[in-house]
Structure formats: structure tokens, C-alpha cells
Design an enzyme around this catalytic site. Structure first.
Site, PDB file in Angstrom:
ATOM      1  N   ASP A 193      -6.196 -71.022 -38.216  1.00  0.00           N
ATOM      2  CA  ASP A 193      -5.849 -71.949 -37.139  1.00  0.00           C
ATOM      3  C   ASP A 193      -4.486 -72.548 -37.439  1.00  0.00           C
ATOM      4  OD1 ASP A 193      -6.651 -73.720 -34.776  1.00  0.00           O
ATOM      5  OD2 ASP A 193      -6.181 -75.223 -36.308  1.00  0.00           O
ATOM      6  N   GLU A 275      -4.523 -66.590 -33.931  1.00  0.00           N
ATOM      7  CA  GLU A 275      -4.466 -66.922 -32.519  1.00  0.00           C
ATOM      8  C   GLU A 275      -3.391 -66.068 -31.867  1.00  0.00           C
ATOM      9  OE1 GLU A 275      -4.312 -71.279 -31.803  1.00  0.00           O
ATOM     10  OE2 GLU A 275      -4.253 -71.319 -33.978  1.00  0.00           O
ATOM     11  N   ASP A 358     -10.001 -78.494 -37.766  1.00  0.00           N
ATOM     12  CA  ASP A 358      -9.206 -77.270 -37.900  1.00  0.00           C
ATOM     13  C   ASP A 358     -10.010 -76.152 -38.566  1.00  0.00           C
ATOM     14  OD1 ASP A 358      -7.127 -78.621 -36.754  1.00  0.00           O
ATOM     15  OD2 ASP A 358      -6.084 -79.042 -38.647  1.00  0.00           O
TER      16      ASP A 358
END
Ligand SMILES: [Zn+2]
Length: 383
Positions: A193, A275, A358
Site C-alpha cells: 500500500d 496498486e 495501511d
């Protein structure tokens, strides 16, 4: 895989003077060719060469250097055109765009200049280069780099290198063609993340918080505010220097974080789930516009460092859709904005699972990575 390796040159003072004169001559010639391209409208390499080659040669440039200068100018116009088309300089009629279109592209006296193998040769034992200059061939110009960089150069360097001068320091950016390493079938995924307070958090709970980096950024932002109020020449110069230093520090931080994550994935036989980078940019833009300029390139840089280090070690990388990863419970899958009562905390309103926000997001990214890999792999099997 193509990679650019940067090594620092350590020229003697008189060698540095020749390099400086050479860059200046090349960029003077580039500016001449740029004006010609602008006034004649002939911006393609071949047409531009017809108009400018003789004059560029007459300025003391060798045949190779002359061709590189002309190609550099043609490429710069191609890039400008692509940027305008992509809307990077604003919409039609915007001031920035009009300004860019209204005058020839200008090259700084120390703008980068490409050198091919005929103008630049490498001695990987002595760690020196021999390089063409307007004052003749310079021999035994020392270069330094990390053990890793030097090894990569000796094994894989191919094609052109760019000579660059930054803040009085000399560099060569050399292109390396690295053979592909076959990707190992991953046994699970590490989710990563990316964030502002914590630069990268993994699903294992490792937090690469980049405390030093955020402190440097904060300090520089303060300094910028003070210097911008001054707006003198020396203030501007100092600002530029600070910005570059910050960028170098950020790149160094990103390299170290990427290396740690890739090493851990390789050690445990897992892949890495990231991501999707487009999503990061959009998300950051939505949150706070001024942060985009400051951080989005840094996210992209970290993502690309992880991707290439992983590729070099045969570690699988998948990019996943980051939508709702911060609001989704990684234990039961419940999606709720209220799951995230604060910036740092996650607490599921359905099953009660609690974790650092997170880490929870990274766990969601990891499981999306597993799913994403399975899907793309099924497609491979079918083909
Ligand atoms: Zn839950």
C-alpha cells in the site's frame, strides 16, 4: 529489459573544461537547428539535417555529434507535439501552450547530449572513458559508481549514453539491455500500500515510513515559501538546487524501499501486488491537489523501481485495482466507510477485526494480487 545506469564522471579540471565547452558547442548548435526547424517548419530529422548539417559541422562538431544534435532537436519537437496533443500543456488557447508554440525550443548550455560508441568508449577495468570533445578526444576520464552499477555496465551496456552536467557534477547515463529472467511461479503475494505518511506498507506489516524524506520535504517547503517571497536570482538558484537535492534523496529512499520489498518477496517465494498506478494518481488528486506535484511522481518512481528490481530477480508483479482497499475489511470482506474511523486505524463494523489502516489495505491488495494472478494465469493456460 532496458535500464538506464547513471555513473558519475570525475574529470580533471582541464578535462572538465573541455567537456563544458563541448556541451556548450553542442547546445549552441542545437539552438541554431531549433530556430531553423521553427522558422522553416521542417522538424523531422531528415529534412532538418538537409537545412542544418553543414552549418552544425562548421561549428566544430564532428559528423557523429552533428547528427546527434540534429536528432536531439527533431526529437524535442516530436516530444513537444506529443505533449501538446496529450493536453500536458493545457487546453487549446491556454497561456502555457501558446507560449510553448510561439517560439523555438531552447536548449540550456548544459543540456544533455547523447554519445554513441564511436564518440565514447568504456574501459571497465580501469574505470575510465574516452570521449569525443570539441578539443579532441579526451582519454582516461575516470568514472565511479556502485559495485552493482559497474557490473551491470560491464555486462549489458549497449547503444548511446547521455552526457549530463548537474550542479557542476558530471554524469553519464548509459543504456543497458538486460536479458529477461523467467518469472518464478509465486507462492502467495506481498501486498504493498502506497501512501503519503507511510510511503509503503506491506501486508506483512512492514512499514517503510520514509520519515527522513517527509522531514526533508517539509523543511524544503518552508524554505521555498521564504525564498519565493524574495524572488531574487540567487534565491531561485538555491531553490532549484534544493529541489534537485530533494529529488535525489527521494529516489534514493525509493530505491532502498524497493530493494527491501523485492528481497523479501524473493526470499519467501512470493510475488508482489501493487496498486494500479493510474489509480494512485487519481486518488491523490482527489484528496489534495497541491500534493500531486509533490508526490505522484514519487509513487510512480517507487512503483517502477519495484517493477524493474522484481523483473531482474524473476519475481512476479501484478497491478490491482485499488478501489475501496482502505474501506474493505481484509478479514471478512465487509466494505464500509465507517470501518475507517481515523487516518491510521481500521476497525471492521461487521466482524470487529482491527489493524493498522495501511496494513489492512495492503492485505486487501495482496489478496487481489492472488486473484489477479490466477485470472491472468488461467488466460495463459487457455492460450
Ligand atoms: Zn470484517
Amino acid at each position: 529489459m532496458r535500464l538506464v545506469v547513471q555513473v558519475r564522471l570525475r574529470p580533471m579540471p582541464e578535462q572538465a573544461a573541455s567537456l563544458e565547452a563541448t556541451l556548450r558547442a553542442c547546445n549552441d548548435a542545437a539552438n541554431f537547428a531549433s530556430v531553423t526547424a521553427f522558422t522553416t517548419g521542417d522538424r523531422r530529422e531528415y529534412a532538418l539535417r538537409k537545412h542544418t548539417y553543414r552549418e552544425v559541422r562548421a561549428r566544430g562538431l564532428g559528423a557523429q555529434a552533428a547528427q546527434h544534435v540534429i536528432k536531439k532537436v527533431a526529437d524535442a519537437y516530436t516530444t513537444l507535439k506529443a505533449n501538446i496533443r496529450a493536453g500536458n500543456l493545457g487546453p487549446e488557447g491556454s497561456r502555457r501552450r501558446a507560449r510553448a508554440e510561439s517560439k523555438p525550443i531552447a536548449f540550456r548550455a548544459d543540456a544533455a547530449q547523447p554519445f554513441d560508441d564511436r564518440c565514447l568508449s568504456w574501459d571497465h577495468t580501469a574505470h575510465t572513458v574516452s570521449i569525443w570533445t570539441t578539443a579532441g578526444r579526451l582519454k582516461n576520464v575516470a568514472f565511479v559508481g556502485s559495485a552493482d552499477q559497474l557490473k551491470m555496465l560491464a555486462l549489458y551496456r549497449k547503444g548511446e549514453s547521455d552526457l549530463v552536467c548537474r550542479d557542476g557534477r558530471w554524469f553519464l547515463y548509459a543504456t543497458c539491455e538486460i536479458p529477461d529472467v523467467p518469472v518464478t511461479e509465486p507462492d502467495g503475494f506481498i501486498g504493498v500500500d502506497l501512501g503519503i505518511a507511510n510511503i509503503a506498507t506491506t501486508s506483512d506489516g512492514a512499514c517503510h515510513c520514509g520519515k527522513g524524506l517527509n522531514a526533508v520535504r517539509h523543511r524544503n517547503r518552508e524554505l521555498r515559501r521564504r525564498l519565493q517571497a524574495k524572488a531574487t536570482r540567487s534565491a531561485k538558484r538555491l531553490l532549484k538546487k534544493r529541489r534537485r537535492k530533494e529529488a535525489r534523496f527521494a529516489a534514493d529512499t525509493n530505491h532502498r524501499i524497493a530493494k527491501r520489498i523485492v528481497t523479501e518477496a524473493e526470499r519467501t517465494g512470493r510475488g508482489i501486488a501493487l496498486e494500479d498506478l493510474g489509480g494512485i494518481r487519481d486518488r491523490v488528486r482527489l484528496r489534495k491537489p497541491q500534493r500531486v506535484t509533490l508526490h505522484s511522481w514519487s509513487f510512480h518512481q517507487l512503483g517502477s523501481f519495484i517493477a524493474y528490481k522484481a523483473a531482474r530477480h524473476g519475481v512476479a508483479v501484478v497491478h490491482v485495482d485499488p478501489a475501496y482497499t482502505s474501506q474493505t475489511c481484509s478479514a471478512c470482506g465487509h466494505v464500509d466507510k465507517a470501518n475507517r474511523p481515523g487516518q491510521a486505524t481500521f476497525c471492521c463494523t461487521s466482524c470487529g477485526f482491527a489493524e493498522h489502516a495501511d496494513v489492512n489495505a495492503a492485505r486487501n491488495i495482496a489478496s487481489r494480487g492472488v486473484a489477479g494472478w490466477a485470472v491472468s494465469h488461467a488466460a495463459d493456460d487457455a492460450a
